[in-house]
Structure formats: C-alpha cells, structure tokens
Scaffold this active site. Structure first.
Site, PDB file in Angstrom:
ATOM      1  N   ASN A 280       0.868  -1.178   0.000  1.00 17.58           N
ATOM      2  CA  ASN A 280       0.000   0.000   0.000  1.00 17.58           C
ATOM      3  C   ASN A 280       0.908   1.233   0.000  1.00 17.58           C
ATOM      4  OD1 ASN A 280      -1.812   2.049   0.524  1.00 17.58           O
ATOM      5  ND2 ASN A 280      -2.285   1.386   2.615  1.00 17.58           N
TER       6      ASN A 280
ATOM      7  N   LYS B 122       0.106   4.221  -0.300  1.00 17.42           N
ATOM      8  CA  LYS B 122      -0.561   5.394   0.303  1.00 17.42           C
ATOM      9  C   LYS B 122      -0.373   6.635  -0.578  1.00 17.42           C
ATOM     10  CE  LYS B 122       0.086   3.326   4.809  1.00 17.42           C
ATOM     11  NZ  LYS B 122       0.037   3.492   6.244  1.00 17.42           N
TER      12      LYS B 122
ATOM     13  N   HIS C   3      -9.478   0.907   4.987  1.00 20.35           N
ATOM     14  CA  HIS C   3      -8.205   1.097   5.686  1.00 20.35           C
ATOM     15  C   HIS C   3      -8.432   2.016   6.884  1.00 20.35           C
ATOM     16  CE1 HIS C   3      -4.099   2.352   6.531  1.00 20.35           C
ATOM     17  NE2 HIS C   3      -3.714   1.269   5.890  1.00 20.35           N
TER      18      HIS C   3
ATOM     19  N   GLU D 213      -6.843   4.413   8.015  1.00 20.59           N
ATOM     20  CA  GLU D 213      -6.661   5.847   7.752  1.00 20.59           C
ATOM     21  C   GLU D 213      -7.909   6.434   7.112  1.00 20.59           C
ATOM     22  OE1 GLU D 213      -2.966   5.418   5.636  1.00 20.59           O
ATOM     23  OE2 GLU D 213      -2.022   4.790   7.506  1.00 20.59           O
TER      24      GLU D 213
ATOM     25  N   GLU E  27      -5.517  -5.425  10.530  1.00 21.49           N
ATOM     26  CA  GLU E  27      -4.525  -4.379  10.758  1.00 21.49           C
ATOM     27  C   GLU E  27      -4.809  -3.668  12.086  1.00 21.49           C
ATOM     28  OE1 GLU E  27      -2.501  -3.098   6.887  1.00 21.49           O
ATOM     29  OE2 GLU E  27      -4.193  -1.778   7.210  1.00 21.49           O
TER      30      GLU E  27
ATOM     31  N   GLY F  95       2.335   1.859  10.906  1.00 18.24           N
ATOM     32  CA  GLY F  95       3.284   2.965  10.805  1.00 18.24           C
ATOM     33  C   GLY F  95       3.994   3.304  12.097  1.00 18.24           C
TER      34      GLY F  95
ATOM     35  N   SER G  79       3.344  -2.524  10.447  1.00 15.15           N
ATOM     36  CA  SER G  79       4.792  -2.551  10.667  1.00 15.15           C
ATOM     37  C   SER G  79       5.431  -3.881  10.249  1.00 15.15           C
ATOM     38  CB  SER G  79       5.134  -2.210  12.121  1.00 15.15           C
ATOM     39  OG  SER G  79       4.733  -0.884  12.408  1.00 15.15           O
TER      40      SER G  79
HETATM   41  C1  PEP Z   1      -0.809  -0.030   6.193  1.00 20.45           C
HETATM   42  O1  PEP Z   1      -0.935   1.164   6.049  1.00 20.45           O
HETATM   43  O2  PEP Z   1      -1.654  -0.784   5.720  1.00 20.45           O
HETATM   44  C2  PEP Z   1       0.335  -0.522   6.933  1.00 20.45           C
HETATM   45  C3  PEP Z   1       0.288  -1.740   7.368  1.00 20.45           C
HETATM   46  O3  PEP Z   1       1.366   0.355   7.134  1.00 20.45           O
HETATM   47  P1  PEP Z   1       2.810   0.002   7.764  1.00 20.45           P
HETATM   48  O4  PEP Z   1       3.287  -1.247   7.106  1.00 20.45           O
HETATM   49  O5  PEP Z   1       3.652   1.182   7.433  1.00 20.45           O
HETATM   50  O6  PEP Z   1       2.601  -0.178   9.229  1.00 20.45           O
END
Ligand code: PEP
Length: 252
Positions: free
Chosen positions: A9, A11, A95, A97, A167, A173, A213
C-alpha cells in the site's frame, strides 16, 4: 491451500516518475515469483504508468479506495468500473486511515466491497482495533463488528474472492508490530466468524493478511502462523529491496 498474498500500500506517496522506478525494480526482483501473489497499490495518479510496467509479470495492480456509485456527479471520487478499466484486480477498502480521517464506516466499506465484487474486482477489506480498544479488552468485539458489518450480505462465492486484512491500528506505521501470537489469535478468531457467517470450507479458503509494521525482519515469524496468509505492507513497500525481502520471506 491458501496462496500467500503480499500487497504493498503505497498510500499518498510517489510521483508518476518515482512510481515507475519502483515498479520497474519490483518487476525485475519479484515479477517472476509464483509462490506468492504480489500486489502493488499505487496512488490513483500512477495506476496507468504502473500497469504498463508490471504488465506481463506476476505483479497484480491494486487501488487504495473506490466509490460505490457507477458514475455521475461525485466530484473527486473514482468508481469501481474506472479502476477495472485502469487495470486493477484488487482494491483496498476500509483502511484505518480512511476510517479515521475520512469517516469511513462499516456501512460504506460494505457498499464499496459489494460494488467491487459486482464489477469483478477483489476487495481487500481492512479491519482492526485501536490501541485504547485493545487496552480495554475490546479487540474481539471491534474486529467482530468490522467483519460482520463490512461483509454483511456478501455471498459465499464473492467471499471466496475477498481478502481480509487484519490491521491493528496501533501497529500501523508505528514500528511496533503485533507479535505472531497476537496476530494468530485474531486471525483465528476471524476465521471462526467466517465459519459462522458461511461454513467451514469457506472460512478455510478466505485469505487473511496481517498488516502493521511488517518488515523484512518480522515477516518470517508472522507468516509461520497457521492463519496468517500474507501481509498488507505500508512503509516497507515503498522501497524495492525491503518489499522484495518481504515477498521472499513470505514463501511458506
Ligand atoms: C498499512 O498502512 O496498511 C500498513 C500496514 O502500514 P505500515 O506497514 O507502514 O505499518
């Protein structure tokens, strides 16, 4: 057997030129990988350019969101048919976000997932608890709410085409990933929910990715868990070498 799926992703990152460079590197490094399904989800502006580059490789194209209406006066939105036209196979919906900053709800996630499936696209439906919810012992309640309501009314056949991404918001992040035990506990719970909503065979067929992460140094232990079928990767998908290592590390 569920095929591992690793999705990047990107973003709101990458100009078209930067996206072309990254896609070109990935085509060379993981474009021939067949053990794992590799998906990249660039921003809308770079979809066409990335499609041209990954064409002919095993890398699939995905988008990061969509709108459920077919067409019309919805300024700023992109329909599922437009994403199909742009070459997408997968689309991330729900997601955290989007839930946090753009008021996405289970109801809108559900409308998006259904619109995608109707147009022959595969939704990656994100679910997961926030830190305060985990601390309050509400993880399973939140995940149940996300799963049951985001997937409400989706047929068994369509569910088999759908991917779920667990998630935990506190892991996205932050550099703090869920431990493999924490991930497995929730993935197993989600599979149990799917069994109640559909049946055992369907629950055993649906892929559940972990996201939060994921890095080259933790993918192996996460993927070693029985119910972890891949990863949705944010930060580490922005660099070709770390994404390649995650893809290779996920081969079971
Ligand atoms: C994400 O935004 O779906 C995500 C898992 O981000 P990160 O890997 O940076 O934690």
């Amino acid at each position: 057997m569920r095929k591992v799926i690793i999705a990047g992703n990107w973003k709101m990152n990458k100009t078209i030129a930067d996206a072309e460079v990254l896609a070109g590197s990935l085509k060379k490094s993981v474009g021939n990988v067949s053990e794992v399904e590799v998906v990249v989800c660039p921003p809308y502006t770079a979809l066409a350019a990335v499609k041209d580059i990954v064409q002919g490789s095993n890398i699939r194209l995905g988008a990061q969101d969509c709108y459920w209406e077919k067409e019309g006066a919805f300024t700023g939105e992109v329909s599922t048919a437009m994403l199909k036209d742009a070459g997408c196979e997968y689309v991330i919906v729900g997601h955290s976000e989007r839930r946090q900053f753009f008021h996405e709800t289970n109801e809108t996630v559900n409308k998006k997932a259904k619109a995608l499936l109707k147009d022959g696209l595969k939704p990656i439906v994100c679910v997961g608890e926030k830190l305060d919810e985990r601390k309050a012992g509400k993880t399973f309640d939140v995940v149940r709410d996300h799963v049951e309501n985001s997937l409400a009314g989706i047929s068994r056949d369509d569910m088999l085409k759908t991917v779920i991404a667990y998630e935990p918001v506190w892991a996205i992040g932050t550099g703090v990933n869920a431990t493999k035990e924490q991930a497995e506990e929730v993935h197993k719970f989600i599979r149990g929910l799917l069994e109640k909503m559909y049946d055992r065979a369907a629950a055993d067929s649906v892929r559940i990715q972990y996201g939060g992460s994921v890095k080259p140094d933790n993918i192996k232990e996460l993927i070693s868990e029985k119910d972890v079928d891949g990863a949705l990767v944010g930060g580490a998908s922005l660099k070709a070498d770390s994404f390649e290592q995650i893809v290779r590390g996920s081969i079971k």
